[in-house]
Write a protein that holds these residues in place. Sequence first.
Motif, PDB file in Angstrom:
ATOM      1  N   VAL A   2       0.415  -0.804   0.489  1.00  0.00           N
ATOM      2  CA  VAL A   2      -0.187   0.026   0.114  1.00  0.00           C
ATOM      3  C   VAL A   2       0.926   1.464  -0.054  1.00  0.00           C
ATOM      4  N   GLN A   3       0.653   2.351  -0.824  1.00  0.00           N
ATOM      5  CA  GLN A   3       1.528   2.927  -0.532  1.00  0.00           C
ATOM      6  C   GLN A   3       0.263   4.983  -0.770  1.00  0.00           C
ATOM      7  N   LEU A   4       0.499   5.751  -0.648  1.00  0.00           N
ATOM      8  CA  LEU A   4       0.072   6.827   0.007  1.00  0.00           C
ATOM      9  C   LEU A   4       0.821   7.758  -0.830  1.00  0.00           C
ATOM     10  N   VAL A   5       0.386   8.578  -1.669  1.00  0.00           N
ATOM     11  CA  VAL A   5       0.782   9.989  -2.022  1.00  0.00           C
ATOM     12  C   VAL A   5      -0.299  10.918  -2.310  1.00  0.00           C
ATOM     13  N   VAL A  24      -4.192   6.581  -3.132  1.00  0.00           N
ATOM     14  CA  VAL A  24      -3.255   5.183  -3.040  1.00  0.00           C
ATOM     15  C   VAL A  24      -3.397   4.105  -4.091  1.00  0.00           C
ATOM     16  N   SER A  25      -2.724   3.122  -3.899  1.00  0.00           N
ATOM     17  CA  SER A  25      -2.427   2.158  -4.493  1.00  0.00           C
ATOM     18  C   SER A  25      -2.399   1.032  -3.676  1.00  0.00           C
ATOM     19  N   GLY A  26      -2.419   0.022  -4.293  1.00  0.00           N
ATOM     20  CA  GLY A  26      -1.812  -1.431  -3.578  1.00  0.00           C
ATOM     21  C   GLY A  26      -2.547  -1.697  -2.686  1.00  0.00           C
ATOM     22  N   GLY A  27      -3.647  -0.676  -2.770  1.00  0.00           N
ATOM     23  CA  GLY A  27      -5.226  -1.118  -1.692  1.00  0.00           C
ATOM     24  C   GLY A  27      -6.269  -0.548  -2.225  1.00  0.00           C
ATOM     25  N   THR A  28      -7.544  -0.531  -1.924  1.00  0.00           N
ATOM     26  CA  THR A  28      -8.987   0.097  -1.642  1.00  0.00           C
ATOM     27  C   THR A  28      -8.908   0.250  -1.044  1.00  0.00           C
ATOM     28  N   TRP A 109       1.333   5.368   5.679  1.00  0.00           N
ATOM     29  CA  TRP A 109       1.685   6.942   6.097  1.00  0.00           C
ATOM     30  C   TRP A 109       2.060   7.049   4.235  1.00  0.00           C
ATOM     31  N   GLY A 110       1.972   8.108   4.312  1.00  0.00           N
ATOM     32  CA  GLY A 110       2.353   8.440   3.264  1.00  0.00           C
ATOM     33  C   GLY A 110       3.235   9.337   3.660  1.00  0.00           C
ATOM     34  N   GLN A 111       4.516  10.645   2.617  1.00  0.00           N
ATOM     35  CA  GLN A 111       5.210  11.101   2.811  1.00  0.00           C
ATOM     36  C   GLN A 111       4.748  12.311   3.367  1.00  0.00           C
ATOM     37  N   GLY A 112       4.223  12.925   3.360  1.00  0.00           N
ATOM     38  CA  GLY A 112       3.280  14.226   3.144  1.00  0.00           C
ATOM     39  C   GLY A 112       3.759  15.574   2.444  1.00  0.00           C
ATOM     40  N   THR A 113       2.406  15.278   3.072  1.00  0.00           N
ATOM     41  CA  THR A 113       2.443  17.627   2.024  1.00  0.00           C
ATOM     42  C   THR A 113       2.820  18.750   2.872  1.00  0.00           C
ATOM     43  N   ARG A 114       3.606  19.815   2.290  1.00  0.00           N
ATOM     44  CA  ARG A 114       3.744  20.932   2.963  1.00  0.00           C
ATOM     45  C   ARG A 114       2.657  21.823   3.165  1.00  0.00           C
ATOM     46  N   VAL A 115       1.990  22.771   4.610  1.00  0.00           N
ATOM     47  CA  VAL A 115       0.866  23.206   4.510  1.00  0.00           C
ATOM     48  C   VAL A 115       1.568  24.537   4.954  1.00  0.00           C
ATOM     49  N   THR A 116       1.811  25.522   4.558  1.00  0.00           N
ATOM     50  CA  THR A 116       2.296  26.992   5.717  1.00  0.00           C
ATOM     51  C   THR A 116       1.537  27.896   4.607  1.00  0.00           C
ATOM     52  N   VAL A 117       0.701  28.713   6.560  1.00  0.00           N
ATOM     53  CA  VAL A 117      -0.231  29.834   6.724  1.00  0.00           C
ATOM     54  C   VAL A 117       0.127  31.166   7.328  1.00  0.00           C
ATOM     55  N   ALA A 118       0.156  32.138   5.792  1.00  0.00           N
ATOM     56  CA  ALA A 118       0.750  33.249   5.709  1.00  0.00           C
ATOM     57  C   ALA A 118       0.620  33.768   7.027  1.00  0.00           C
ATOM     58  N   SER A 119       0.431  34.922   8.124  1.00  0.00           N
ATOM     59  CA  SER A 119      -0.103  35.865   8.455  1.00  0.00           C
ATOM     60  C   SER A 119      -0.250  36.708   7.949  1.00  0.00           C
TER      61      SER A 119
END
Length: 119
Positions: A2-5, A24-28, A109-119
């Motif tokens: 199972v891979q998550l992107v 998700v790949s490798g799984g349903t 788990w996936g590798q993550g994606t970065r979220v940056t919120v500027a004030s």
Amino acid sequence: QVQLVESGGGLVQAGGSLRLSCVVSGGTISSYTMGWYRQAPGNERELVASISRGSTPYYEDAVRGRFTISRDNDRNTVILQMDSLEPGDTALYYCVADPRNSYRPSEYWGQGTRVTVAS
């Protein structure tokens, strides 16, 4: 295997929106509880939201009313729609899948994606 992107992270101004996707790949995913966690610098990883195999959502208090989790089983994809973003939402966001019926999925788990919120 199972891979998550994840995708969809980026830089946004406070009050703005982002839409995170997890393929998700490798799984349903219809067989999995799906979820999103986040980890801000210097903080522990924390659950943001999860969605059961029956599409019942769960949200942590910090994001309830601002974030929406959904799943598209046909596309093997889970979405996190994030609105009214705040600087405190800045973190690395991880997609997670789990074959168990738990509101805190933790198996894949996936590798993550970065979220940056500027004030």
